[in-house]
Design an enzyme around this catalytic site. Structure first.
Site, PDB file in Angstrom:
ATOM      1  N   CYS A  49       0.814  -1.234   0.000  1.00 31.12           N
ATOM      2  CA  CYS A  49       0.000   0.000   0.000  1.00 31.12           C
ATOM      3  C   CYS A  49       0.839   1.273   0.000  1.00 31.12           C
ATOM      4  CB  CYS A  49      -0.919  -0.009   1.207  1.00 31.12           C
ATOM      5  SG  CYS A  49      -1.798  -1.565   1.384  1.00 31.12           S
ATOM      6  N   HIS A  76      -3.621   6.482   3.245  1.00 30.06           N
ATOM      7  CA  HIS A  76      -4.024   5.190   2.687  1.00 30.06           C
ATOM      8  C   HIS A  76      -5.394   4.826   3.258  1.00 30.06           C
ATOM      9  CE1 HIS A  76      -4.129   1.236   1.227  1.00 30.06           C
ATOM     10  NE2 HIS A  76      -3.887   0.648   2.384  1.00 30.06           N
ATOM     11  N   ASN A 125      -9.983  -0.904   0.223  1.00 30.98           N
ATOM     12  CA  ASN A 125      -8.522  -0.800   0.205  1.00 30.98           C
ATOM     13  C   ASN A 125      -7.994  -1.357  -1.125  1.00 30.98           C
ATOM     14  OD1 ASN A 125      -5.770  -1.170   0.559  1.00 30.98           O
ATOM     15  ND2 ASN A 125      -5.950  -2.093   2.597  1.00 30.98           N
TER      16      ASN A 125
END
Ligand code: ACO
Length: 329
Positions: A112, A252, A282
């Site tokens: 990520c 994030h 996500n």
């Protein structure tokens, strides 16, 4: 000479997987998912597409947004943990899809944090004087490594891609600084066991569902809040910046409660924090890039604004940066 972001783009596949859809697949509820994560829906890549297809579409939009000829791009850095194949690199596949040839292309694997790592690599290569325009693209098909029988992970993930053109500049705007970190000792908290050189694909790995992501959610949650807060504090200290100086924090999008925890620990009111987690879940490396593109296109970032991006991911890795936005509109 410095480096600045002169164009952004993102691409989300059309297919939507809602919380109601997930209720039919595993023992979960819209109420649990939304209150524990902030997610309502996520996008899913169609069977006939892969990460490079999403990445190429996002890249075309970034190229058009930057108003450049694709031939001006001298390097492609692709951040992905869901590459089309073990090799060649997804960056090379994207290069071919963009009709480019004979430039440097490679992938980076930072989960990520990948988009911020990619921007930092591009910044330093441009600041060295060797390159003038680099395409940074983050492309993920997380649905391909998601076990849709495991309720603790399958509600969290979605597919998407984002891209940025990083160009040399000779004014005070641009990517100011980045802070990158990682801690391999936490590698066992988030990983895909099989498909690499340790456990190549076999009947046993497939029947054991070892090609899907395994995760220790609660441990990750705690580390994520601390690592992202620390990454923000470190980069602020180094550059003598306070939360009041920053127009927008782009974190994030792993869990709304992680984002709220980071905002609280670093002194950011939620009005100054960009959140789109309800729409996409996500998307690993693509999350920060898609959020950046949406923030720019919706007018939440204007020329002269100081923004901060921050992420954490498998590795574990973490990263933050500071950008004085230089592009008009
Ligand atoms: N629906 C209903 N119940 C669920 C679900 C679900 N989808 N998932 C878990 N539960 C249950 C658990 O079984 C547990 O039940 P129990 O108490 O009977 O054992 C209960 O809910 C609480 O589980 P917790 O894991 O303690 O729930 P928590 O509040 O920690 O939320 C979550 C779990 C959402 C996973 C959270 O820990 C989190 O977001 N962690 C970070 C995850 C993350 O960011 N991962 C990055 C992945 S992407 C990448 O980097 C590649």
């Amino acid at each position: 000479m410095g480096s600045t972001i002169t164009g952004t783009g993102s691409y989300l596949p059309e297919k939507i997987l809602t919380n109601a859809d997930l209720e039919k697949m595993v023992d979960t509820s819209d109420e649990w998912i939304f209150t524990r994560t902030g997610m309502k829906e996520r996008r899913i890549c169609p069977e006939n597409m892969a990460s490079s297809d999403l990445g190429a579409e996002a890249s075309k939009k970034a190229i058009s947004d930057a108003g450049i000829n694709p031939d001006e791009i001298e390097m492609i850095i692709c951040a992905t943990i869901t590459s089309d194949m073990v090799f060649p690199s997804t960056a090379c596949i994207i290069q071919n899809k963009l009709g480019l040839d004979n430039i440097a292309c490679f992938d980076i694997s930072c989960a990520c944090s990948g988009f911020i790592y990619g921007l930092e690599l591009a910044r330093n290569l441009i600041n060295s004087g060797q390159y003038r325009k680099i395409l940074v693209v983050a492309a993920e098909c997380m649905s391909r490594v998601t076990d849709y029988t495991d309720r603790s992970t399958c509600v969290l993930l979605g597919d998407g891609a984002a891209a940025a053109i990083v160009s040399y500049c000779d004014d005070e705007y641009g990517i100011i600084d980045s802070y990158l970190g990682s801690s391999g000792k936490y590698g066992n908290l988030l990983y895909v066991p099989a498909g690499g050189s340790r456990l190549p694909a076999s009947h046993e790995t497939v029947s054991g569902r070892l090609h899907f992501m395994k995760m220790e959610g609660s441990a990750l949650f705690r580390i994520a809040v601390n690592a992202m807060s620390d990454a923000i504090k470190k980069i602020f200290e180094r550059n003598n910046v306070n939360p009041e100086d920053v127009s927008l924090l782009i974190p994030h999008q792993a869990n709304i409660r992680i984002i709220q925890g980071v905002a609280k620990l670093t002194g950011f009111p939620m009005e100054k924090v960009f959140v789109n987690i309800e729409k996409y879940g996500n998307m690993s490396a693509a999350s920060v890039g898609v959020a950046l593109d949406e923030a720019v296109k919706s007018g939440r970032i204007r020329r002269g604004d100081l923004i901060c991006m921050v992420a954490f991911g498998a590795g574990l890795t973490w990263a933050s940066n500071l950008v004085r936005w230089g592009k008009n509109g």
